[in-house]
Write a protein that holds these residues in place. Structure first.
Motif, PDB file in Angstrom:
ATOM      1  N   ALA A 331       0.830  -1.210   0.000  1.00 37.87           N
ATOM      2  CA  ALA A 331       0.000   0.000   0.000  1.00 37.87           C
ATOM      3  C   ALA A 331       0.862   1.257   0.000  1.00 37.87           C
ATOM      4  CB  ALA A 331      -0.934  -0.005   1.213  1.00 37.87           C
ATOM      5  N   GLU A 332       1.956   1.226   0.762  1.00 43.53           N
ATOM      6  CA  GLU A 332       2.866   2.380   0.796  1.00 43.53           C
ATOM      7  C   GLU A 332       3.515   2.618  -0.567  1.00 43.53           C
ATOM      8  OE1 GLU A 332       2.457   0.970   5.014  1.00 43.53           O
ATOM      9  OE2 GLU A 332       2.616   0.027   3.050  1.00 43.53           O
ATOM     10  N   SER A 333       3.790   1.538  -1.296  1.00 48.28           N
ATOM     11  CA  SER A 333       4.373   1.656  -2.640  1.00 48.28           C
ATOM     12  C   SER A 333       3.358   2.226  -3.625  1.00 48.28           C
ATOM     13  CB  SER A 333       4.863   0.280  -3.113  1.00 48.28           C
ATOM     14  OG  SER A 333       5.843  -0.236  -2.244  1.00 48.28           O
ATOM     15  N   TYR A 334       2.135   1.754  -3.513  1.00 52.19           N
ATOM     16  CA  TYR A 334       1.050   2.276  -4.352  1.00 52.19           C
ATOM     17  C   TYR A 334       0.890   3.781  -4.121  1.00 52.19           C
ATOM     18  CZ  TYR A 334      -3.762   2.887  -6.068  1.00 52.19           C
ATOM     19  OH  TYR A 334      -4.888   3.317  -6.736  1.00 52.19           O
ATOM     20  N   ASP A 335       0.822   4.176  -2.854  1.00 47.27           N
ATOM     21  CA  ASP A 335       0.634   5.595  -2.529  1.00 47.27           C
ATOM     22  C   ASP A 335       1.808   6.455  -2.974  1.00 47.27           C
ATOM     23  OD1 ASP A 335      -1.862   5.190  -1.439  1.00 47.27           O
ATOM     24  OD2 ASP A 335      -1.144   5.013   0.625  1.00 47.27           O
ATOM     25  N   ALA A 336       3.012   5.894  -2.977  1.00 48.89           N
ATOM     26  CA  ALA A 336       4.181   6.658  -3.425  1.00 48.89           C
ATOM     27  C   ALA A 336       4.005   7.110  -4.864  1.00 48.89           C
ATOM     28  CB  ALA A 336       5.446   5.811  -3.279  1.00 48.89           C
ATOM     29  N   VAL A 337       3.535   6.217  -5.719  1.00 50.38           N
ATOM     30  CA  VAL A 337       3.317   6.562  -7.131  1.00 50.38           C
ATOM     31  C   VAL A 337       2.219   7.609  -7.264  1.00 50.38           C
ATOM     32  CG1 VAL A 337       2.555   5.678  -9.371  1.00 50.38           C
ATOM     33  CG2 VAL A 337       4.098   4.317  -7.962  1.00 50.38           C
ATOM     34  N   VAL A 338       1.106   7.390  -6.571  1.00 53.17           N
ATOM     35  CA  VAL A 338      -0.021   8.333  -6.673  1.00 53.17           C
ATOM     36  C   VAL A 338       0.389   9.722  -6.207  1.00 53.17           C
ATOM     37  CG1 VAL A 338      -2.336   8.870  -5.826  1.00 53.17           C
ATOM     38  CG2 VAL A 338      -1.760   6.518  -6.466  1.00 53.17           C
ATOM     39  N   LEU A 339       1.111   9.808  -5.099  1.00 57.54           N
ATOM     40  CA  LEU A 339       1.541  11.111  -4.587  1.00 57.54           C
ATOM     41  C   LEU A 339       2.481  11.817  -5.553  1.00 57.54           C
ATOM     42  CD1 LEU A 339       2.007  10.056  -0.882  1.00 57.54           C
ATOM     43  CD2 LEU A 339       0.516  11.914  -1.647  1.00 57.54           C
ATOM     44  N   LEU A 340       3.397  11.082  -6.153  1.00 51.43           N
ATOM     45  CA  LEU A 340       4.297  11.687  -7.137  1.00 51.43           C
ATOM     46  C   LEU A 340       3.519  12.219  -8.334  1.00 51.43           C
ATOM     47  CD1 LEU A 340       7.215   9.091  -7.052  1.00 51.43           C
ATOM     48  CD2 LEU A 340       7.370  11.478  -6.344  1.00 51.43           C
ATOM     49  N   ALA A 341       2.551  11.453  -8.801  1.00 55.42           N
ATOM     50  CA  ALA A 341       1.752  11.876  -9.947  1.00 55.42           C
ATOM     51  C   ALA A 341       0.926  13.116  -9.611  1.00 55.42           C
ATOM     52  CB  ALA A 341       0.841  10.735 -10.396  1.00 55.42           C
ATOM     53  N   LEU A 342       0.317  13.130  -8.439  1.00 52.54           N
ATOM     54  CA  LEU A 342      -0.498  14.281  -8.048  1.00 52.54           C
ATOM     55  C   LEU A 342       0.357  15.527  -7.836  1.00 52.54           C
ATOM     56  CD1 LEU A 342      -2.964  12.585  -5.522  1.00 52.54           C
ATOM     57  CD2 LEU A 342      -3.448  13.292  -7.887  1.00 52.54           C
ATOM     58  N   ALA A 343       1.525  15.351  -7.223  1.00 54.45           N
ATOM     59  CA  ALA A 343       2.414  16.489  -7.007  1.00 54.45           C
ATOM     60  C   ALA A 343       2.892  17.067  -8.332  1.00 54.45           C
ATOM     61  CB  ALA A 343       3.601  16.077  -6.148  1.00 54.45           C
ATOM     62  N   SER A 344       3.172  16.183  -9.281  1.00 51.80           N
ATOM     63  CA  SER A 344       3.590  16.639 -10.613  1.00 51.80           C
ATOM     64  C   SER A 344       2.472  17.421 -11.289  1.00 51.80           C
ATOM     65  CB  SER A 344       3.995  15.423 -11.460  1.00 51.80           C
ATOM     66  OG  SER A 344       4.379  15.822 -12.753  1.00 51.80           O
TER      67      SER A 344
END
Length: 426
Positions: A331-344
């Motif tokens: 779950a932490e790995s999944y959220d890492a990708v989502v957060l990077l995409a949203l921040a971008s």
């Protein structure tokens, strides 16, 4: 963009962790100042209008080494998130390049990190091991690239001089150590022995576990360490048994497969494991070897995480892989990708420094933003010109100024006769 300062003065913050349904509050100091550097070449910019972004991400997750059992759930989490971001077709396309971090012994990261940087990634997800991350964090952040780990828990990353570019979706070991030490004491144990890996992860977690256990009235009567690559643990186990502790905490990685048989004669229900070795040992240890043993690990209760596990399994097996048995840090790995995409998207840029500047905001750490619980929902809000607060699969996250999550759940697990484990609290 200009200078990005994560924190410029000492201040306090409050973290929240959950243990058996109870909120536990703690405080620590934040003292970190840094300036970001550009992720593009001289005279170049990767800034694009919102709705027209291609973000290149690399991974440094353990395909080999003493944490290789964490590789599949972490890569599955990354892969599922990439697929769902791209399928949403909301102006963000992710290109993913997988890489092997290995461990401090085989040093796979030494060739993989330069390869990923050469390929122009804006962010690297990893490593799983705190000890491995320590060996390449300066190389990554010095290149103006974001490093976001789903599993690093060593406390010293909180104040690392990282140019504001290092983040993690896993909580510091100050939290897990507190939960573990209290758990051992609450189980009625008055004395404790600890066997720990001699790296930043192991020494830190041993220290915080000791502090919590002794604060609860217990006594740590023996501590023994080992180094990555060691294959015999007889001397350490003999010293621990000679101290006759009520319980023994094993702060280890894959070496647990060798350590547990050496513990023969010590009650299995008096052993305690941690996130680094909480794994399915049904195929590697004799039946009953860990029966009744308990362990702790950060992360949500996957049984209560909606359809996340179902989606994760479907994606992973659809890629031709075997069924996942462990879900630690997926779950932490999944959220890492989502957060990077949203921040971008929020930055309208794929520059590492620009992404870093928006990570706290999209996690809700700046105190503003509309709550949303999926990439699609959040991305639609960003495209409407709104600020978002992503509450992820692993929890609310809510980054502080140092890039640490301020809210986390630490699960408690117990092993069964077949050496598989189940969550018993949280």
């Amino acid at each position: 963009m200009g200078v990005f300062t994560r924190a410029t003065a000492s201040r306090s913050r409050t973290r929240t962790i959950t243990l058996s349904g109870l909120a536990i509050l703690g405080a620590s100091a934040l003292v970190l100042t840094g300036c970001s550097s550009s992720g593009g070449g001289e005279g170049e910019t990767t800034s694009k209008p919102a709705g027209d972004l291609t973000l290149k991400i690399g991974t440094q997750l353990p395909q080999t080494g003493n944490l290789a059992f964490l590789g599949p759930p972490e890569e599955a989490g990354v892969g599922l998130a990439v697929k769902e971001v791209n399928d949403a077709a909301l102006g963000m396309e992710i290109e993913i390049e997988y890489g092997d971090s290995g461990d401090t012994d085989n040093k796979a990261y030494a060739t993989e990190v330069p390869r990923l940087l050469q390929e122009g990634v804006s962010a690297i997800i990893g490593a799983a091991s705190s000890g491995v991350s320590r060996l390449f964090i300066d190389e990554v952040t010095g290149a103006g690239v974001v490093q976001l780990s789903p599993a690093n828990t060593a406390a010293d990353f909180t104040t690392w001089d990282d140019n504001g570019l290092y983040w993690r979706t896993a909580p510091s070991d100050t939290l897990q150590g507190e939960v573990l030490g209290n758990l051992i004491a609450e189980d009625g144990n008055e004395t404790l022995g600890i066997l720990y890996l001699n790296d930043s992860y192991g020494t830190g977690l041993a220290e915080f576990t000791t502090e919590a256990f002794e604060a609860a009235g217990g006594e740590v009567v023996e501590q023994q360490s080992y180094n990555t690559g060691d294959t015999s643990f007889d001397a350490q186990v003999s010293a621990l048994k000679a101290a006759n502790p009520d319980a023994i905490a094993l702060i280890a990685f894959e070496e647990t497969k060798t350590i547990v048989p050496a513990m023969a004669g010590f009650p299995s229900d008096k052993m305690y494991l941690v996130d680094g070795n909480l794994s399915d040992y049904s195929a590697s240890l004799p039946a009953g070897a860990l029966n009744g043993a308990k362990g702790t690990a950060p992360g949500p209760n996957t049984a209560e995480a909606g359809d996340f596990v179902e989606r994760l399994q479907a994606f992973w097996q659809g890629e031709g892989n075997a069924e996942l048995k462990d879900f630690t840090y997926s779950a932490e790995s999944y959220d890492a990708v989502v957060l990077l995409a949203l921040a971008s998207m929020a930055a309208g840029s794929t520059e590492g420094a620009d992404i870093a500047e928006k990570l706290q905001e999209v996690s809700g750490g700046s105190g503003d933003g509309e709550k949303c619980t999926s990439f699609k929902e959040c991305a639609e809000l960003i495209n409407d010109g709104k600020t978002v607060n992503y509450d992820g699969t692993s929890g609310p996250i809510t980054f502080d100024e140092n890039g640490d999550p301020t809210e986390a759940t630490i699960g408690i697990f117990q092993y069964k006769e077949d050496n598989t484990y189940e969550r018993i609290a949280n």
